[in-house]
Design a protein around this motif. Structure first.
Motif, mmCIF file in Angstrom:
data_model
loop_
_atom_site.group_PDB
_atom_site.id
_atom_site.type_symbol
_atom_site.label_atom_id
_atom_site.label_comp_id
_atom_site.label_asym_id
_atom_site.label_seq_id
_atom_site.Cartn_x
_atom_site.Cartn_y
_atom_site.Cartn_z
ATOM 1 N N ALA A 1 46.800 57.701 42.020
ATOM 2 C CA ALA A 1 47.796 57.495 43.068
ATOM 3 C C ALA A 1 47.164 57.572 44.454
ATOM 4 O O ALA A 1 46.255 58.371 44.709
ATOM 5 C CB ALA A 1 48.900 58.539 42.943
ATOM 6 N N LYS A 2 47.668 56.700 45.350
ATOM 7 C CA LYS A 2 47.311 56.804 46.763
ATOM 8 C C LYS A 2 48.155 57.898 47.403
ATOM 9 O O LYS A 2 49.316 58.059 47.028
ATOM 10 C CB LYS A 2 47.591 55.482 47.467
ATOM 11 C CG LYS A 2 46.589 54.390 47.174
ATOM 12 C CD LYS A 2 46.895 53.180 48.053
ATOM 13 C CE LYS A 2 45.817 52.111 47.906
ATOM 14 N NZ LYS A 2 46.042 50.974 48.823
ATOM 15 N N PRO A 3 47.670 58.626 48.387
ATOM 16 C CA PRO A 3 46.295 58.527 48.901
ATOM 17 C C PRO A 3 45.303 59.117 47.904
ATOM 18 O O PRO A 3 45.553 60.175 47.328
ATOM 19 C CB PRO A 3 46.342 59.355 50.187
ATOM 20 C CG PRO A 3 47.456 60.325 49.980
ATOM 21 C CD PRO A 3 48.456 59.644 49.108
ATOM 22 N N MET B 1 40.887 49.117 40.974
ATOM 23 C CA MET B 1 41.743 47.993 41.356
ATOM 24 C C MET B 1 42.962 48.445 42.152
ATOM 25 O O MET B 1 43.882 49.044 41.588
ATOM 26 C CB MET B 1 42.198 47.293 40.064
ATOM 27 C CG MET B 1 43.189 46.161 40.261
ATOM 28 S SD MET B 1 42.377 44.628 40.669
ATOM 29 C CE MET B 1 41.730 44.174 39.045
ATOM 30 N N ASP B 2 42.952 48.157 43.444
ATOM 31 C CA ASP B 2 44.170 48.335 44.234
ATOM 32 C C ASP B 2 45.202 47.340 43.707
ATOM 33 O O ASP B 2 44.881 46.182 43.458
ATOM 34 C CB ASP B 2 43.846 48.056 45.709
ATOM 35 C CG ASP B 2 45.059 48.126 46.614
ATOM 36 O OD1 ASP B 2 45.995 48.891 46.308
ATOM 37 O OD2 ASP B 2 45.062 47.410 47.636
ATOM 38 N N LEU B 3 46.428 47.789 43.532
ATOM 39 C CA LEU B 3 47.444 46.888 42.964
ATOM 40 C C LEU B 3 48.068 45.987 44.015
ATOM 41 O O LEU B 3 48.553 44.899 43.705
ATOM 42 C CB LEU B 3 48.524 47.695 42.242
ATOM 43 C CG LEU B 3 48.030 48.482 41.032
ATOM 44 C CD1 LEU B 3 49.207 49.064 40.271
ATOM 45 C CD2 LEU B 3 47.155 47.632 40.113
ATOM 46 N N GLY B 4 48.083 46.421 45.268
ATOM 47 C CA GLY B 4 48.661 45.610 46.340
ATOM 48 C C GLY B 4 47.587 44.802 47.037
ATOM 49 O O GLY B 4 46.948 45.276 47.967
ATOM 50 N N LEU B 5 47.375 43.573 46.573
ATOM 51 C CA LEU B 5 46.355 42.695 47.151
ATOM 52 C C LEU B 5 47.046 41.493 47.782
ATOM 53 O O LEU B 5 48.135 41.111 47.359
ATOM 54 C CB LEU B 5 45.378 42.230 46.051
ATOM 55 C CG LEU B 5 44.553 43.342 45.389
ATOM 56 C CD1 LEU B 5 43.788 42.794 44.199
ATOM 57 C CD2 LEU B 5 43.607 43.990 46.388
ATOM 58 N N PRO B 6 46.419 40.886 48.782
ATOM 59 C CA PRO B 6 47.103 39.816 49.516
ATOM 60 C C PRO B 6 47.265 38.513 48.742
ATOM 61 O O PRO B 6 48.160 37.731 49.045
ATOM 62 C CB PRO B 6 46.213 39.613 50.747
ATOM 63 C CG PRO B 6 44.887 40.155 50.367
ATOM 64 C CD PRO B 6 45.141 41.254 49.391
ATOM 65 N N VAL C 1 38.101 46.848 44.277
ATOM 66 C CA VAL C 1 38.939 45.779 44.822
ATOM 67 C C VAL C 1 40.022 46.443 45.659
ATOM 68 O O VAL C 1 40.894 47.139 45.133
ATOM 69 C CB VAL C 1 39.582 44.942 43.693
ATOM 70 C CG1 VAL C 1 40.244 43.695 44.284
ATOM 71 C CG2 VAL C 1 38.558 44.561 42.632
ATOM 72 N N GLU C 2 39.933 46.269 46.972
ATOM 73 C CA GLU C 2 40.840 46.966 47.896
ATOM 74 C C GLU C 2 40.922 46.149 49.183
ATOM 75 O O GLU C 2 39.894 45.843 49.782
ATOM 76 C CB GLU C 2 40.292 48.384 48.155
ATOM 77 C CG GLU C 2 40.905 49.132 49.312
ATOM 78 C CD GLU C 2 42.388 49.415 49.135
ATOM 79 O OE1 GLU C 2 42.740 50.202 48.254
ATOM 80 O OE2 GLU C 2 43.200 48.819 49.890
ATOM 81 N N ASP C 3 42.136 45.808 49.605
ATOM 82 C CA ASP C 3 42.255 44.958 50.789
ATOM 83 C C ASP C 3 42.243 45.753 52.101
ATOM 84 O O ASP C 3 41.986 45.185 53.170
ATOM 85 C CB ASP C 3 43.516 44.088 50.718
ATOM 86 C CG ASP C 3 44.787 44.917 50.678
ATOM 87 O OD1 ASP C 3 44.843 45.865 49.874
ATOM 88 O OD2 ASP C 3 45.723 44.612 51.432
ATOM 89 N N ASN C 4 42.503 47.041 52.029
ATOM 90 C CA ASN C 4 42.466 47.869 53.237
ATOM 91 C C ASN C 4 41.001 48.195 53.560
ATOM 92 O O ASN C 4 40.335 48.929 52.827
ATOM 93 C CB ASN C 4 43.279 49.147 53.003
ATOM 94 C CG ASN C 4 43.301 50.046 54.228
ATOM 95 O OD1 ASN C 4 42.253 50.385 54.782
ATOM 96 N ND2 ASN C 4 44.484 50.433 54.655
#
Ligand code: MN
Length: 129
Positions: free
Chosen positions: A110-112, A58-63, A14-17
């Protein structure tokens, strides 16, 4: 025709980028995983209604739905609570790590995100899941 039950471990990313999502979907597919990819929380929920993966990245920053809220919802649902969730976060301070754990994440990265680190950490969660 279903390609679903060929024994490969199944990961929901799950990643919005789109750039990151496409890169990791390709990497993980080439590494032998069956991939589902979602660009937002609602897409992730839709995917989970269709198939239950062995692991969620799971990306934490989702739209639409914040990743931690989505994780909490999944942990409250009997159908999804046993799926390990690994958070992908740009904020990896201690407080953020605690928030990830509190929401029910098994771990965070952690990103990146380094491709090699990601590939190294996945098997432990699949086997223990
Ligand atoms: Mn994001």
């Amino acid at each position: 025709m279903s390609e679903r039950s060929d024994g490969r471990p199944h990961i929901l990313l799950v990643e919005d980028n789109a750039t990151i999502r496409d890169a990791f979907c390709l990497l993980l597919t080439e590494s032998g995983y069956e991939m589902s990819c979602a660009s937002c929380g609602e897409e992730a929920l839709q995917s989970l209604r269709e198939t239950v993966p062995d692991l969620i990245l799971m990306d934490l920053g989702l739209p639409d739905i914040p990743g931690l809220e989505l994780t909490r919802r999944l942990k409250e649902d009997e159908a999804t609570r046993d799926i390990p969730v690994v958070a992908i976060t740009g904020r990896a301070q201690e407080a953020d790590e605690r928030a990830c754990r509190a929401a029910g994440c098994a771990a965070h990265i952690a990103k990146p995100v380094n491709s090699r680190d990601l590939l190294e950490m996945i098997p432990a969660f699949i086997e223990n899941g």
